[in-house]
Enzyme design. Structure first.
Site, short mmCIF file in Angstrom:
data_model
loop_
_atom_site.label_atom_id
_atom_site.label_comp_id
_atom_site.label_asym_id
_atom_site.label_seq_id
_atom_site.Cartn_x
_atom_site.Cartn_y
_atom_site.Cartn_z
N SER A 1 0.80 -1.24 0.00
CA SER A 1 0.00 0.00 0.00
C SER A 1 0.83 1.28 0.00
CB SER A 1 -0.94 0.01 1.20
OG SER A 1 -1.98 -0.90 1.00
N TYR B 1 -4.56 3.76 7.71
CA TYR B 1 -5.92 3.22 7.68
C TYR B 1 -6.73 3.65 8.89
CZ TYR B 1 -3.85 0.78 3.93
OH TYR B 1 -3.20 0.53 2.78
#
Ligand code: DON
Length: 308
Positions: free
Chosen positions: A65, A244
């Protein structure tokens, strides 16, 4: 200017490693399951061009990511803010990075470019006439940011994810149904999994972090590698969505713009001060490096690195 002490850094790494037993290596991408959870390394790229490091910083880490922030910078440069944010939002979420739930709410636009749905939209916007041409454009950009022409991707990790990425394929089909993307799903998955499998050392990560910390400028030549506004947008997403549904806690405890990947990598940019690359594959339940976050917490407190 801060003088980061190598011996102290080695001690911090040893301390943070003690938490490895509470973490778990990502295994939903089978090739990542082979990583050693006790591994932990860090590189700090400093304004005088020095790298202070601890642990084995020659190990290559796949970006996973972390690549989302670099792909975002590239498409912002190519297409501009209006086109990009027409298709992907700017808001954080308390849902996990691979969640499909929020896409069901109108207008089916992913909340931000750091969750998988948003990142798939961003990757679909990378320009070029074939998957290999688009990948090469992204790689060329990554190499410029890292100042390292040797950077490439791991075929093994890309293949391993491509063969098992059923959830990401579902996100793609959902996005395609709602006309947020229109390209062939298998082609997008090939590009996305190769993007996520781009690999580099913590030193490369730290240097890219430092470019962002310098508002997009090359640490040696001061040449702009991306416009200031693009660097500013990237760092903002790193603060609000980079870790996140732990981004709030990370902002409070560490306070550094950062982006994590399920390989255990973290890229961090301390504005005007340094770039940091971390690799610790023992992950917490949100998919962030557990040992890496502990290490950054210690570092931030010791050197007062929080931007807040
Ligand atoms: O798409 C995926 O699931 C992975 N290639 C990347 C996810 C990831 O790194 C989430 N991060 N912490």
């Amino acid at each position: 200017m801060l003088v980061y002490n190598q011996e102290e850094l080695v001690r911090f790494v040893e301390e943070a490693k003690q938490y490895a037993r509470y973490g778990k290596v990502a295994d939903y991408i089978p090739a990542l399951g082979k990583a050693d959870p006790n591994e932990l390394s860090i590189a700090i790229y400093t304004p005088d061009g020095r790298v202070v490091d601890a642990g084995d910083v020659t190990v290559k880490v796949t970006l996973q990511s972390i690549s989302k922030i670099i792909a975002l910078a590239l498409v912002l440069i190519d297409r501009g803010e209006d086109e990009v944010f027409h298709k992907v939002g700017m808001e954080p979420t308390d849902y996990p990075f691979h969640s499909i739930a929020k896409l069901e709410e109108k207008p089916a636009k992913p909340l931000n470019p750091m969750i998988n749905a948003g990142a798939l939209v961003v990757t679909s916007m990378i320009q070029g006439s074939s998957v290999s041409e688009r990948l090469e454009r992204l790689l060329a950009f990554v190499r410029r940011l890292a100042g390292n022409e040797c950077i490439s991707y791991s075929d093994e990790v890309a293949r391993s994810e491509f063969e098992t990425a059923f959830l990401n394929r579902s996100l793609c089909y959902f996005l395609k149904q709602h006309r947020i993307i229109d390209e062939d799903v298998e082609e997008l998955m090939e590009l996305y999994t190769k993007q996520c499998a781009i690999e580099m050392t913590c030193i490369d990560l730290a240097r890219i972090g430092f470019v962002l910390a310098l508002d997009g400028r090359d640490p040696h030549s001061s040449e702009p590698l991306m416009p200031l506004d693009v660097a500013r947008i990237c760092k903002t997403f790193m603060v609000t969505c980079g870790m996140y549904n732990s981004s709030g806690e990370f902002a409070i405890k560490v306070g550094i713009p950062a982006k994590s990947g399920v390989s255990g990598g973290i890229l961090a940019a301390v504005p005007g001060r340094c770039g940091i690359g971390v690799f610790g594959p023992a992950l917490d339940d949100k998919g962030n490096s557990l040992t890496g976050v502990k290490l950054l917490e210690r570092l931030s407190k010791t050197y007062s690195l929080s931007i807040f």
